[in-house]
Scaffold this motif. Structure first.
Motif, PDB file in Angstrom:
ATOM      1  N   LYS A 150       0.838  -1.206   0.000  1.00 36.22           N
ATOM      2  CA  LYS A 150       0.000   0.000   0.000  1.00 36.22           C
ATOM      3  C   LYS A 150       0.874   1.258   0.000  1.00 36.22           C
ATOM      4  CE  LYS A 150      -4.065  -2.213   1.973  1.00 36.22           C
ATOM      5  NZ  LYS A 150      -4.983  -2.337   3.120  1.00 36.22           N
ATOM      6  N   GLN A 151       2.049   1.147   0.629  1.00 32.20           N
ATOM      7  CA  GLN A 151       2.993   2.266   0.563  1.00 32.20           C
ATOM      8  C   GLN A 151       3.457   2.484  -0.879  1.00 32.20           C
ATOM      9  OE1 GLN A 151       6.380   1.763   3.136  1.00 32.20           O
ATOM     10  NE2 GLN A 151       7.442   3.556   2.353  1.00 32.20           N
ATOM     11  N   CYS A 152       3.658   1.399  -1.624  1.00 36.67           N
ATOM     12  CA  CYS A 152       4.091   1.498  -3.028  1.00 36.67           C
ATOM     13  C   CYS A 152       3.024   2.146  -3.908  1.00 36.67           C
ATOM     14  CB  CYS A 152       4.439   0.114  -3.578  1.00 36.67           C
ATOM     15  SG  CYS A 152       5.943  -0.585  -2.869  1.00 36.67           S
ATOM     16  N   LEU A 153       1.722   1.991  -3.562  1.00 34.06           N
ATOM     17  CA  LEU A 153       0.651   2.605  -4.353  1.00 34.06           C
ATOM     18  C   LEU A 153       0.703   4.133  -4.290  1.00 34.06           C
ATOM     19  CD1 LEU A 153      -2.385   0.257  -3.574  1.00 34.06           C
ATOM     20  CD2 LEU A 153      -1.077   0.399  -5.693  1.00 34.06           C
ATOM     21  N   GLU A 154       1.398   4.679  -3.288  1.00 34.79           N
ATOM     22  CA  GLU A 154       1.530   6.137  -3.175  1.00 34.79           C
ATOM     23  C   GLU A 154       2.489   6.703  -4.223  1.00 34.79           C
ATOM     24  OE1 GLU A 154       2.843   6.753   0.787  1.00 34.79           O
ATOM     25  OE2 GLU A 154       1.022   5.947   1.718  1.00 34.79           O
ATOM     26  N   TYR A 155       3.324   5.832  -4.804  1.00 40.46           N
ATOM     27  CA  TYR A 155       4.313   6.281  -5.797  1.00 40.46           C
ATOM     28  C   TYR A 155       3.672   6.239  -7.182  1.00 40.46           C
ATOM     29  CZ  TYR A 155       8.726   6.574  -8.346  1.00 40.46           C
ATOM     30  OH  TYR A 155       9.742   6.946  -9.174  1.00 40.46           O
ATOM     31  N   LYS A 156       3.354   7.406  -7.748  1.00 34.20           N
ATOM     32  CA  LYS A 156       2.572   7.494  -8.990  1.00 34.20           C
ATOM     33  C   LYS A 156       3.432   7.602 -10.251  1.00 34.20           C
ATOM     34  CE  LYS A 156      -1.212   7.643  -6.543  1.00 34.20           C
ATOM     35  NZ  LYS A 156      -2.098   6.469  -6.478  1.00 34.20           N
ATOM     36  N   ASP A 157       4.774   7.569 -10.109  1.00 32.35           N
ATOM     37  CA  ASP A 157       5.635   7.799 -11.273  1.00 32.35           C
ATOM     38  C   ASP A 157       5.995   6.526 -12.020  1.00 32.35           C
ATOM     39  OD1 ASP A 157       7.450  10.447  -9.570  1.00 32.35           O
ATOM     40  OD2 ASP A 157       5.594  10.475 -10.739  1.00 32.35           O
ATOM     41  N   ASP A 158       5.519   5.369 -11.582  1.00 30.29           N
ATOM     42  CA  ASP A 158       5.874   4.116 -12.250  1.00 30.29           C
ATOM     43  C   ASP A 158       4.665   3.184 -12.283  1.00 30.29           C
ATOM     44  OD1 ASP A 158       6.919   1.598 -13.020  1.00 30.29           O
ATOM     45  OD2 ASP A 158       8.906   2.252 -12.410  1.00 30.29           O
TER      46      ASP A 158
END
Length: 730
Positions: free
Chosen positions: A186-194
């Motif tokens: 869920k932390q990774c879903l915050e990264y919108k550049d990939d």
């Protein structure tokens, strides 16, 4: 059905495009701007990565090899080229090659720029983590992800930080730590550049909810992943989403719908050369067949998956497939095969446990968690300070807003005047532009004529140059093929010399045996034969009253008995009389392995009962194994041999398997060694089966019935001695 947890395969496609983009950005923003003398070399590596990202992977692979062979590039280019080759082999599940090229990239990563060096190290750590995860070494994979997180945090590499965070989350999921896995995904879903990281998070969250039996939430995230796969045309993502949906159907006892999803995933995986996903798809189809009680179809599809797993060295997949084959064998009452599959699965699991370095990994994990907590504390402090500043600046902000409104009114008035002036200027500029356009049209016509003449002249010079280059290329190609053939011939000569040396050792052993047989024959003829002849003559002339003659005959009988006893002890193998049979066999196999460089695997069960077998059977079994090893060294060209000794229900089973060149059993002519082998087995009332094909190795299956042990009877010589002793007493 057992669900393949964690989806370790997802990192395959998450990292490729991301890692390559990071490489390209590195070159464009730092290396070219700071090192203009190296622009030409860097353009070559940029072209490689562009080809790879466009799907022309084989072209990129060939050009990368030509760069490495040129020998004229610097360490920066070598590092990036080796990393691209590591990506290429990783995608095809050729793990050993991928690990090798990754280490080569790290070896040549000697740039003085700490940020560039850290970035490439972080990329290499991620690729190593992917490879070890494919092999099933989860703790080893976790170690490399933690190292990557540490390297990316040091120089604020956000993209690489989330890549390693995603990989670490997958490892936690594989290890069954779903809370930490969900938190990191869920932390990774915050990264919108990939998009790849977002897609991977969708699929893995769906997998975890499926394991927790929350099927509705699992379907929601799978569908989000499916939409993103269709949008980005990602075949690997499609396969993983189909596998997830199939597992969801299987958990809900919808076997036919699940089978349809798995078969569709297999078709895409095979077409795209996604080898490990192909193995998972076949295993999932096999599990579905088991639930439908179609055991023969399940065995067939699992055998295909096992063959691919062994070929690519995927230990975790092999262990799982052996467990499933064991279940099928139990359902079909084939307990012998079930036991064999259980032993192989246990052996692979032991290998996995021995390869993992848990202590170092746990230390890195503690460091990582400590760093995360410190980061959270610093974030909270920063937020508190920001709130204080916000309250203090609110009053000033209100006053500034009032002043800005007044200023904006005046600016509007000035803007209107400026528009009027600019319209007049534009009219004048338009008139001037029309005149300039007419002049430029004349210049363009003249330039076109000059260019045409230049192009024609260039083509006239280029055609003969291309012809010369083509001739040079053909000569270079022929020379290269000759060099390859010469290397193969040299290798074959070396192998021939080694085989001749091994055969000389075997011949020396046989000559020793012949010499011993000759000595025994002489002993029998000269000593025992002479004594028996003398006894016969004396018995023919014996009188009943001649007591001294009877005593002399008795002494000669004692002497003859003692010679027979000594000779029988001489014939008895000393190793078996002084040591356990299995210890002698293990020592022999170890010596053969060291001499011939063949890896020999040796599995006896149960050891105690085999050591207590009749000594004649032990000697014959020892000689049978000697003969099989001699044939393997002489003909099979094998690098590995597996020997199993199983004593179950009064049957001794000898399973001898090698990975050599094999042979066609129908067309095979029987030599002396093969005939001796059959005679020994017939002597023991045993049976003998061979399973071999060209380029697939050979399996020899020997079964020897063991009779129930009977009370030992005295030999005739001992009975005769007792009778003579009675005569002496009388």
């Amino acid at each position: 059905m057992v669900i393949w947890s964690g989806r370790l395969y997802l990192l395959i496609f998450i990292f490729f495009s991301f890692g390559l983009q990071a490489q390209i950005e590195t070159k464009k923003k730092t290396f070219i701007s700071r090192n203009p003398a190296k622009i030409k070399e860097d353009k070559n590596t940029l072209a490689l990565y562009d080809l790879y990202n466009k799907g022309e992977e084989k072209k990129a692979y060939k050009k990368a090899h030509s760069i490495l062979k040129s020998g004229t590039v610097d360490n920066r280019v070598l590092a990036r080229t080796n990393l691209l080759l590591a990506y290429y082999f990783n995608k095809r599940a050729i793990i050993d090659s991928s690990i090798y090229y990754t280490h080569q990239a790290l070896k040549f990563n000697t740039t003085v720029n700490d940020s560039l060096k850290s970035r490439l190290f972080s990329l290499g750590y991620n690729l190593l983590a992917i490879n070890y995860k494919k092999r099933g070494l989860l703790n080893e994979s976790k170690k490399w992800h933690l190292k990557g997180i540490e390297a990316s945090q040091k120089y604020n590499e956000t993209n690489l930080f989330y890549t390693h965070t995603h990989g670490l989350a997958q490892t936690y999921s594989e290890l069954g730590d779903y809370d930490n896995a969900l938190k990191l995904f869920k932390q990774c879903l915050e990264y919108k550049d990939d998009n790849e990281i977002i897609l991977g998070s969708y699929i893995n969250i769906g997998d975890i909810y499926s394991k927790l039996k929350d099927y509705d939430n699992a379907n929601i995230f799978y569908k989000k992943g499916k939409v993103l796969c269709e949008k980005t045309n990602n075949n690997q993502g499609r396969v993983i989403v189909l596998l997830g949906l199939g597992e969801n159907y299987q958990l809900q006892n919808k076997s036919q719908e699940a089978l349809k999803m798995f078969q569709e995933a297999l078709a895409i995986a095979d077409k795209s050369e996604l080898n490990q996903l192909s193995i998972v798809s076949r295993s999932s189809i096999g599990d579905t067949y088991i639930s439908l009680k179609k055991y023969n179809e399940a065995k067939l599809i699992f055998s295909e998956a096992l063959q691919k797993s062994v070929h690519f060295g995927l230990l975790q997949n092999q262990s799982y497939i052996y467990d499933e084959l064991r279940k099928i064998a139990i359902q079909q009452d084939d307990y012998k095969s079930a036991y064999s599959f259980f032993e192989k699965s246990t052996h692979i699991k032991d290998s996995i446990n021995n390869l993992q370095k848990i202590k170092e990994i746990n230390e890195l994990e503690v460091k990582y968690k400590t760093a995360q907590k410190q980061k959270e504390i610093e974030t909270l402090k920063f937020e508190n300070e920001a709130r204080k500043l916000t309250l203090a600046n609110q009053e000033e902000a209100i006053q500034n807003m009032i002043l800005q409104e007044e200023i904006s009114k005046k600016n509007n008035e000035n803007t209107i005047l400026a528009f009027q002036n600019s319209s007049n200027k534009k009219r004048n500029e338009i008139a001037l532009l029309k005149k300039d356009q007419q002049l430029k049209a004349l210049e363009i016509n003249q330039q076109k004529k000059v260019r045409w003449f230049t192009v024609i002249a260039f083509l006239v010079l280029l055609i003969p140059i291309m012809g010369l280059l083509f001739q040079y290329y053909k000569r270079f190609k022929v020379q290269r093929l000759l060099n390859i053939k010469q290397a193969e011939i040299s290798s074959q000569k070396i192998d021939g010399i080694l085989k001749e040396q091994e055969l000389e050792l075997i011949k020396a052993s046989i000559r020793g045996q012949d010499k011993e047989r000759k000595r025994i024959s002489q002993e029998l003829h000269d000593s025992i034969g002479g004594n028996l002849a003398a006894i016969k003559l004396q018995v023919n002339h014996l009188n009943a009253s001649d007591f001294s003659t009877i005593q002399r005959i008795s002494l000669q009988l004692d002497e003859t008995y003692q010679q027979v006893r000594n000779l029988s002890h001489t014939l008895l193998p000393k190793k078996f009389s002084q040591n356990n049979f299995l210890e002698v066999l293990e020592s022999y196999l170890k010596n053969i392995s060291e001499a011939s460089k063949i890896k020999i695997s040796y599995i006896p069960y149960p050891k105690k009962e085999i050591n207590e077998l009749d000594e004649n059977i032990q000697v014959e079994v020892f000689k049978i194994i000697q003969e099989l090893l001699t044939n393997t060294i002489k003909h099979a060209k094998a690098s590995e041999v597996e020997i199993q000794l199983n004593y179950i229900e009064n049957i001794l089973n000898v399973m001898f398997e090698d990975n050599g060149i094999g042979f066609e059993t129908k067309n095979n002519s029987k030599g002396i060694g093969f005939i001796n082998l059959e005679n020994r087995i017939k002597k023991l009332n045993g049976s003998f089966a061979i399973d071999s094909k060209l380029k697939r190795g050979s399996i020899f299956n020997i079964e020897i019935p063991i009779a129930e042990p009977r009370p030992k009877t005295k030999i005739k010589g001992i009975d005769l001695k007792n009778q003579l002793d009675e005569l002496k007493i009388n």
